[in-house]
Design an enzyme around this catalytic site. Structure first.
Site, PDB file in Angstrom:
ATOM      1  N   CYS A 165      -4.131   0.220  12.478  1.00 56.30           N
ATOM      2  CA  CYS A 165      -3.152   0.348  13.334  1.00 56.30           C
ATOM      3  C   CYS A 165      -2.964  -0.182  14.608  1.00 56.30           C
ATOM      4  O   CYS A 165      -4.244  -0.650  15.138  1.00 56.30           O
ATOM      5  CB  CYS A 165      -2.963   1.811  13.511  1.00 56.30           C
ATOM      6  SG  CYS A 165      -2.806   2.687  11.875  1.00 56.30           S
ATOM      7  N   ARG A 180      -0.925  -5.702  13.150  1.00 52.90           N
ATOM      8  CA  ARG A 180      -1.937  -4.735  12.573  1.00 52.90           C
ATOM      9  C   ARG A 180      -1.729  -3.803  11.684  1.00 52.90           C
ATOM     10  O   ARG A 180      -2.469  -2.922  10.890  1.00 52.90           O
ATOM     11  CB  ARG A 180      -2.878  -3.996  13.811  1.00 52.90           C
ATOM     12  CG  ARG A 180      -3.192  -4.966  14.775  1.00 52.90           C
ATOM     13  CD  ARG A 180      -3.911  -4.159  16.112  1.00 52.90           C
ATOM     14  NE  ARG A 180      -5.221  -3.536  15.633  1.00 52.90           N
ATOM     15  CZ  ARG A 180      -6.176  -3.963  15.554  1.00 52.90           C
ATOM     16  NH1 ARG A 180      -6.355  -4.957  16.337  1.00 52.90           N
ATOM     17  NH2 ARG A 180      -7.281  -3.201  15.434  1.00 52.90           N
ATOM     18  N   TRP A 220      -0.272   1.481   9.716  1.00 54.51           N
ATOM     19  CA  TRP A 220      -0.526   1.142   8.336  1.00 54.51           C
ATOM     20  C   TRP A 220      -1.229   2.491   7.842  1.00 54.51           C
ATOM     21  O   TRP A 220      -2.166   3.002   8.079  1.00 54.51           O
ATOM     22  CB  TRP A 220      -1.687  -0.144   8.554  1.00 54.51           C
ATOM     23  CG  TRP A 220      -1.943  -0.428   6.920  1.00 54.51           C
ATOM     24  CD1 TRP A 220      -1.265  -1.576   6.362  1.00 54.51           C
ATOM     25  CD2 TRP A 220      -2.855  -0.006   5.974  1.00 54.51           C
ATOM     26  NE1 TRP A 220      -1.616  -1.671   5.248  1.00 54.51           N
ATOM     27  CE2 TRP A 220      -2.739  -0.829   4.761  1.00 54.51           C
ATOM     28  CE3 TRP A 220      -3.799   0.944   6.189  1.00 54.51           C
ATOM     29  CZ2 TRP A 220      -3.499  -0.718   3.717  1.00 54.51           C
ATOM     30  CZ3 TRP A 220      -4.592   0.912   4.884  1.00 54.51           C
ATOM     31  CH2 TRP A 220      -4.578   0.401   3.897  1.00 54.51           C
ATOM     32  N   ASN A 275      -5.774   5.247  15.973  1.00 50.08           N
ATOM     33  CA  ASN A 275      -6.218   4.381  14.799  1.00 50.08           C
ATOM     34  C   ASN A 275      -7.413   4.509  14.269  1.00 50.08           C
ATOM     35  O   ASN A 275      -8.667   5.061  14.914  1.00 50.08           O
ATOM     36  CB  ASN A 275      -6.108   2.889  15.451  1.00 50.08           C
ATOM     37  CG  ASN A 275      -6.677   1.971  14.480  1.00 50.08           C
ATOM     38  OD1 ASN A 275      -6.614   1.961  13.268  1.00 50.08           O
ATOM     39  ND2 ASN A 275      -7.201   0.691  15.065  1.00 50.08           N
ATOM     40  N   GLY A 276      -7.615   5.065  12.728  1.00 46.40           N
ATOM     41  CA  GLY A 276      -8.755   5.155  12.250  1.00 46.40           C
ATOM     42  C   GLY A 276      -8.499   6.346  11.412  1.00 46.40           C
ATOM     43  O   GLY A 276      -7.343   6.750  10.797  1.00 46.40           O
ATOM     44  N   GLU A 282     -10.069 -18.593  -2.813  1.00 44.45           N
ATOM     45  CA  GLU A 282      -9.529 -18.656  -1.617  1.00 44.45           C
ATOM     46  C   GLU A 282      -8.000 -19.107  -1.884  1.00 44.45           C
ATOM     47  O   GLU A 282      -7.098 -18.343  -1.286  1.00 44.45           O
ATOM     48  CB  GLU A 282     -10.342 -19.339  -0.441  1.00 44.45           C
ATOM     49  CG  GLU A 282      -9.361 -19.464   0.921  1.00 44.45           C
ATOM     50  CD  GLU A 282      -9.271 -18.019   1.726  1.00 44.45           C
ATOM     51  OE1 GLU A 282      -9.828 -17.013   0.923  1.00 44.45           O
ATOM     52  OE2 GLU A 282      -8.606 -17.777   2.496  1.00 44.45           O
ATOM     53  N   LYS A 317      -4.741 -16.568  -1.059  1.00 48.58           N
ATOM     54  CA  LYS A 317      -3.705 -16.805  -0.199  1.00 48.58           C
ATOM     55  C   LYS A 317      -2.275 -16.783  -0.662  1.00 48.58           C
ATOM     56  O   LYS A 317      -1.473 -16.440  -0.326  1.00 48.58           O
ATOM     57  CB  LYS A 317      -3.902 -18.282   0.200  1.00 48.58           C
ATOM     58  CG  LYS A 317      -4.157 -19.054   1.549  1.00 48.58           C
ATOM     59  CD  LYS A 317      -4.671 -18.440   2.637  1.00 48.58           C
ATOM     60  CE  LYS A 317      -5.140 -17.047   2.996  1.00 48.58           C
ATOM     61  NZ  LYS A 317      -6.153 -16.609   3.653  1.00 48.58           N
ATOM     62  N   GLU A 332      -1.663 -13.095  -1.573  1.00 49.61           N
ATOM     63  CA  GLU A 332      -1.265 -11.966  -0.184  1.00 49.61           C
ATOM     64  C   GLU A 332       0.244 -12.310   0.290  1.00 49.61           C
ATOM     65  O   GLU A 332       0.786 -11.454   0.684  1.00 49.61           O
ATOM     66  CB  GLU A 332      -2.598 -11.864   0.560  1.00 49.61           C
ATOM     67  CG  GLU A 332      -2.642 -13.299   1.276  1.00 49.61           C
ATOM     68  CD  GLU A 332      -3.886 -12.964   2.151  1.00 49.61           C
ATOM     69  OE1 GLU A 332      -4.227 -11.879   2.841  1.00 49.61           O
ATOM     70  OE2 GLU A 332      -4.429 -14.068   2.747  1.00 49.61           O
ATOM     71  N   HIS A 340     -14.046 -19.140 -22.298  1.00 49.78           N
ATOM     72  CA  HIS A 340     -14.469 -17.885 -22.933  1.00 49.78           C
ATOM     73  C   HIS A 340     -13.555 -16.755 -22.787  1.00 49.78           C
ATOM     74  O   HIS A 340     -14.149 -15.563 -22.747  1.00 49.78           O
ATOM     75  CB  HIS A 340     -16.007 -17.468 -22.065  1.00 49.78           C
ATOM     76  CG  HIS A 340     -16.838 -18.509 -21.959  1.00 49.78           C
ATOM     77  ND1 HIS A 340     -17.673 -18.909 -23.350  1.00 49.78           N
ATOM     78  CD2 HIS A 340     -17.147 -19.627 -21.020  1.00 49.78           C
ATOM     79  CE1 HIS A 340     -18.422 -19.988 -23.222  1.00 49.78           C
ATOM     80  NE2 HIS A 340     -18.117 -20.402 -21.798  1.00 49.78           N
ATOM     81  N   LYS A 400      -3.762  -6.910   9.376  1.00 45.66           N
ATOM     82  CA  LYS A 400      -4.719  -7.952   9.495  1.00 45.66           C
ATOM     83  C   LYS A 400      -6.160  -7.600   9.469  1.00 45.66           C
ATOM     84  O   LYS A 400      -7.041  -8.176   9.380  1.00 45.66           O
ATOM     85  CB  LYS A 400      -4.201  -8.490  11.008  1.00 45.66           C
ATOM     86  CG  LYS A 400      -5.029  -9.582  11.635  1.00 45.66           C
ATOM     87  CD  LYS A 400      -4.983 -10.853  10.865  1.00 45.66           C
ATOM     88  CE  LYS A 400      -5.804 -12.095  11.405  1.00 45.66           C
ATOM     89  NZ  LYS A 400      -5.836 -13.147  10.302  1.00 45.66           N
TER      90      LYS A 400
HETATM   91  C1  AGP Z   1      -7.222 -12.990   4.453  1.00 45.04           C
HETATM   92  O1  AGP Z   1      -5.997 -13.907   4.250  1.00 45.04           O
HETATM   93  C2  AGP Z   1      -7.137 -11.619   4.362  1.00 45.04           C
HETATM   94  N1  AGP Z   1      -6.146 -11.020   4.977  1.00 45.04           N
HETATM   95  C3  AGP Z   1      -8.313 -10.736   4.165  1.00 45.04           C
HETATM   96  O2  AGP Z   1      -8.786 -11.169   3.082  1.00 45.04           O
HETATM   97  C4  AGP Z   1      -9.461 -10.908   5.378  1.00 45.04           C
HETATM   98  O3  AGP Z   1     -10.192 -12.120   5.250  1.00 45.04           O
HETATM   99  C5  AGP Z   1     -10.319  -9.928   5.425  1.00 45.04           C
HETATM  100  O4  AGP Z   1      -9.793  -8.469   5.492  1.00 45.04           O
HETATM  101  C6  AGP Z   1     -11.590  -9.955   6.231  1.00 45.04           C
HETATM  102  O5  AGP Z   1     -11.393  -9.881   7.673  1.00 45.04           O
HETATM  103  P1  AGP Z   1     -12.227 -10.306   8.750  1.00 45.04           P
HETATM  104  O6  AGP Z   1     -12.690 -11.704   8.450  1.00 45.04           O
HETATM  105  O7  AGP Z   1     -11.576  -9.797  10.041  1.00 45.04           O
HETATM  106  O8  AGP Z   1     -13.735  -9.274   8.671  1.00 45.04           O
END
Ligand code: AGP
Length: 605
Positions: free
Chosen positions: A2, A27, A75, A101-102, A478, A482, A485, A501, A600
């Site tokens: 958050c 966030r 969040w 936050n937490g 990756e 992308k 997400e 396989h 994020k």
């Molecule tokens: C990437 O696009 C993501 N949003 C996510 O996988 C991110 O890379 C992951 O949460 C790790 O975050 P960090 O690099 O801040 O540790």
């Protein structure tokens, strides 16, 4: 996950809090709220939905006049994202308001205890126990009550607290969740990160775990974990407000994709001096290690998968890569001969922090690759190498990821040289290859218009496969993440040789397969896999280096990236995949910078 802001000064608090929340929205963005100290006590508004919605409500709320307040963008973890569960939370007597936050792990036990004492709870959140405890312990001294409250808490928290009895003061506490103080002139702030404050001040103090603080317009007072007053000098932030704004782009993600050449330049160039790689911040005797373990989450883990291949290939030391959430509980066999490398853009990812601690506890040396200066991971690790990507706001990482690749490449070449495993000619070739990356990334961005056209053709597919071998496979993971997400399309990444396989059963006429073919020595093998999926009706979009002209004979569509050193091409190969995800999401009308269910910085398990 958050976002938190606190303000005290002489200006109206509401616009400052709302502006800060807009900056922090990346966030978490399922609900938001603010509380203000007014002449009639504490007043708050909160609602599910985005900050924009909260701002509209605030515009119609006459009773929010005040110069001191707190705000939150959420969040959800405990309790769905409803108006009631949104922060701030207020104590039953209306004396305290908090944002958090937490996660409070023992909240059920505390809740039961307070309920037995007659406290009535309004929400389903773990957070509410904090504010009810504050009120329960209060005897006229907020600091005492805060100290007693946090002593009861297990878990993680960054807290900002208002008390109706202490006008003009915001209290705060931190444990395993980021919190900074912004130091201004006649005004001071708390925030989860700098983006919320940069418009107002560039001088910040990082709070450490166990510390508490109080801000008023003219003072910042910090107490250490033992309750003693401590003096901390602010650090000055070098980047400016433009770095945290969209700068004419529709989305932060596109801005950050386009910034990649500059981010690579900033990350690579200062570390190459007189043709030599210089990692000033690293003091490691590489001969000590018989094993390297790279651990991280999400895209950072995917960067680690690239790093695994590059480091092992150059250093000839066994290297493994593992997601941090698995590694932390695996009781892995590691010791003082292991180098644990953790990678994190934010430096605050809970699982990565735990994995780092696990490595340290077992006696391994630890090296962190981090973007956010002063973050928890940067402080915890024995050694740090910063990616100089600048602030990354879009939830989907782009420039954060490519600069992680660049650091892993620099480290691999540096370490191999230290170990005497790279001859002069190979070393020079790699250094030259590294220096060329920013310009090559710039050229890869020229693919944007072509990728946009392809996205218009394929955005409505049910499922998209990404295949590749070796480094191409790490990139497939990756590229697929992308796409998932931000566009919510189903997608899978497969090692090209593994497809037959089982998964090839899912290949049918019209299925789009993105085949990554930059790994020169395995090109023919991947080309065979392309034939196998085409024979079953798939449409193939290939990504290959420019010199690989024969790929036109294999695939339906081809995106060509500049020829790079055979170990360094991932930095350019990822760019068309980022663009593909972006344009598919755009075609599908998705909220690109704030994809559903994500945040994020993942500060919870
Ligand atoms: C990437 O696009 C993501 N949003 C996510 O996988 C991110 O890379 C992951 O949460 C790790 O975050 P960090 O690099 O801040 O540790």
């Amino acid at each position: 996950m958050c976002g938190i802001i606190g303000y005290t000064g002489s200006d109206p608090a509401v616009p400052i809090l709302l502006d800060g929340l807009k900056k922090l929205e990346y966030r978490g963005y399922d609900s938001a709220g603010i509380a203000v100290q007014t002449k009639d006590g504490l007043h708050m508004i909160k609602a599910s939905g985005k900050v924009e919605h909260l701002a509209a409500l605030a515009a119609q709320a006459p009773d929010l006049e005040g110069v001191c307040g707190i705000g939150h963008t959420r969040w959800a973890t405990h309790g769905s994202p409803t108006d009631i569960n949104a922060h701030p939370h207020m104590s039953a007597d209306g004396r305290f308001a908090i944002v958090h936050n937490g996660i409070i792990e023992n909240y059920l036990e505390i809740k039961k205890d307070l309920e037995e004492k007659g406290v009535v709870f309004a929400s389903e959140t773990d957070t509410e126990v904090i504010v009810q405890l504050l009120a329960y312990y209060y005897d006229g001294d907020v600091r005492k009550s805060l100290t007693r409250t946090i002593r009861r808490l297990e878990g993680s928290y960054a807290l900002a607290v208002l008390c109706a009895d202490v006008p003009g003061t915001v209290f705060a506490a931190r444990m395993s969740s980021p919190l900074i103080v912004g130091v201004g002139a006649g005004e001071n702030y708390f925030a989860s990160d700098i983006t919320a404050l940069i418009r107002h001040t560039k001088d910040v103090i990082d709070l450490e775990d166990g510390e508490t603080a109080e801000i008023s317009p003219d003072s910042v007072v910090i107490y250490d974990r033992y309750g003693s007053r401590t003096e901390k000098a602010p650090r000055h932030i070098l980047w400016d407000i433009a770095a945290a704004e969209k700068g004419g782009y529709d989305h932060f993600m596109m801005k950050e994709i386009m910034e990649q050449p500059q981010a690579l330049q900033a990350t690579i160039v200062p570390r190459i001096k007189g043709g030599q790689i210089v990692l000033d911040s690293v003091e490691l005797d590489m001969t000590k290690f018989d094993r390297i373990l790279i651990t991280a989450c999400g895209s950072a883990y995917h960067a680690g998968c690239v790093g695994r291949i590059v480091i092992e290939s150059l250093c000839r030391i066994p290297v493994e890569a593992e997601v941090a959430s698995e590694f932390r509980y695996r009781d892995a066999v590691i010791n003082e001969k292991t180098l644990v490398i953790v990678i994190s853009q934010s430096g605050e990812t809970a699982d990565t922090i735990a994995a780092l601690k696990e490595g340290k506890n077992k006696g391994a040396s630890t090296l962190a690759i981090v973007n956010v200066v002063g973050s928890t991971i940067a402080k915890l690790a024995d050694q740090v190498i910063y990616t100089w990507a600048g602030p990354e706001i879009a939830v989907a990482t782009t420039k954060g990821y490519v600069t992680q690749l660049a650091i892993l490449d620099l480290f691999a070449v540096w370490a191999a040289r230290k170990l005497g495993r790279l001859d002069d000619a190979s070393y020079k070739k790699l250094v030259k290859g590294l220096k060329a990356l920013p310009a090559q990334a710039q050229r890869a961005l020229d693919l944007s218009a072509g990728v946009k056209r392809l996205a218009a053709l394929y955005h409505d597919r049910q499922s998209i496969f990404f295949i590749g071998r070796n480094l191409d496979y790490a990139l497939a993971m990756e590229g697929s993440l992308k796409l998932k997400e931000i566009s919510y399309l189903h997608s899978e990444a497969y090692a090209a040789g593994e497809l037959k396989h089982g998964t090839i059963a899912l290949i049918e006429p019209g299925r789009l397969v993105v085949a990554l073919c930059c790994c020169e020595r395995l090109y023919e093998k991947t080309a065979s896999n392309i034939q196998q999926v085409k024979a079953r009706g798939a449409t193939v979009l290939a990504v290959a280096q420019e010199s690989k002209r024969q790929v036109y004979g294999e695939a339906d569509h081809v995106l060509q990236v500049p020829d790079c050193h055979p170990l360094l091409f991932p930095v350019t190969e990822i760019i068309p995949l980022q663009l593909l995800a972006y344009y598919v999401a755009l075609e599908n009308g998705c909220d690109i910078d704030k994809p559903k269910n994500l945040a994020k910085s993942v500060t919870v398990e």
